[in-house]
Design a protein around this motif. Structure first.
Motif, PDB file in Angstrom:
ATOM      1  N   THR A  10       0.845  -1.188   0.000  1.00  0.00           N
ATOM      2  CA  THR A  10       0.000   0.000   0.000  1.00  0.00           C
ATOM      3  C   THR A  10       0.884   1.244   0.000  1.00  0.00           C
ATOM      4  OG1 THR A  10      -0.077   0.123   2.409  1.00  0.00           O
ATOM      5  CG2 THR A  10      -1.775  -1.217   1.327  1.00  0.00           C
ATOM      6  N   ASN A  11       0.265   2.381  -0.208  1.00  0.00           N
ATOM      7  CA  ASN A  11       1.007   3.645  -0.225  1.00  0.00           C
ATOM      8  C   ASN A  11       1.681   3.916   1.119  1.00  0.00           C
ATOM      9  OD1 ASN A  11       0.146   3.990  -2.822  1.00  0.00           O
ATOM     10  ND2 ASN A  11      -1.466   5.438  -2.298  1.00  0.00           N
ATOM     11  N   GLU A  12       0.981   3.628   2.209  1.00  0.00           N
ATOM     12  CA  GLU A  12       1.536   3.862   3.539  1.00  0.00           C
ATOM     13  C   GLU A  12       2.747   2.972   3.800  1.00  0.00           C
ATOM     14  OE1 GLU A  12      -1.807   3.227   3.069  1.00  0.00           O
ATOM     15  OE2 GLU A  12      -2.430   5.318   3.193  1.00  0.00           O
ATOM     16  N   GLU A  13       2.659   1.719   3.371  1.00  0.00           N
ATOM     17  CA  GLU A  13       3.788   0.797   3.562  1.00  0.00           C
ATOM     18  C   GLU A  13       5.002   1.245   2.758  1.00  0.00           C
ATOM     19  OE1 GLU A  13       1.394  -3.374   4.397  1.00  0.00           O
ATOM     20  OE2 GLU A  13       1.814  -2.770   2.340  1.00  0.00           O
ATOM     21  N   LEU A  15       5.735   4.355   1.981  1.00  0.00           N
ATOM     22  CA  LEU A  15       6.293   5.525   2.650  1.00  0.00           C
ATOM     23  C   LEU A  15       7.093   5.138   3.890  1.00  0.00           C
ATOM     24  CD1 LEU A  15       3.304   7.984   2.235  1.00  0.00           C
ATOM     25  CD2 LEU A  15       5.497   8.044   1.054  1.00  0.00           C
ATOM     26  N   VAL A  16       6.658   4.087   4.593  1.00  0.00           N
ATOM     27  CA  VAL A  16       7.420   3.582   5.742  1.00  0.00           C
ATOM     28  C   VAL A  16       8.754   3.010   5.267  1.00  0.00           C
ATOM     29  CG1 VAL A  16       7.443   1.787   7.522  1.00  0.00           C
ATOM     30  CG2 VAL A  16       5.405   3.177   7.193  1.00  0.00           C
TER      31      VAL A  16
END
Length: 83
Positions: A10-13, A15-16
């Motif tokens: 996902t986008n959040e993963e 970015l992490v």
């Protein structure tokens, strides 16, 4: 990570992963600097010998292969317009 796995994140993963890559940049630079330092010292003390060439080869290999995952994450972020 493989491209297939990066595409599934996902986008959040992603970015992490990008945030974690900042610390790995420091570690990679330290490894390369350490190898170059050993090669420089060996060159100064003993001239061009195997202990001079080996750390330089390790530094080149580290430069070439340690940043691959980071480049793949950057490419995936750019393709998703998240960078």
């Amino acid at each position: 990570m493989e491209e297939k796995k990066l595409n599934e994140l996902t986008n959040e993963e992603l970015l992490v992963l990008k945030k974690k890559s900042k610390s790995t940049k420091v570690i990679n630079a330290s490894i390369i600097g350490f190898c170059v330092g050993i090669a420089g010292y060996s060159l100064f003390v003993a001239g061009i010998t195997w202990p001079t060439i080996f750390p330089l080869l390790l530094a080149v290999i580290a430069y070439k292969y340690l940043g691959k995952n980071e480049k793949a994450v950057d490419a995936e972020l750019k393709s998703r317009n998240l960078s």
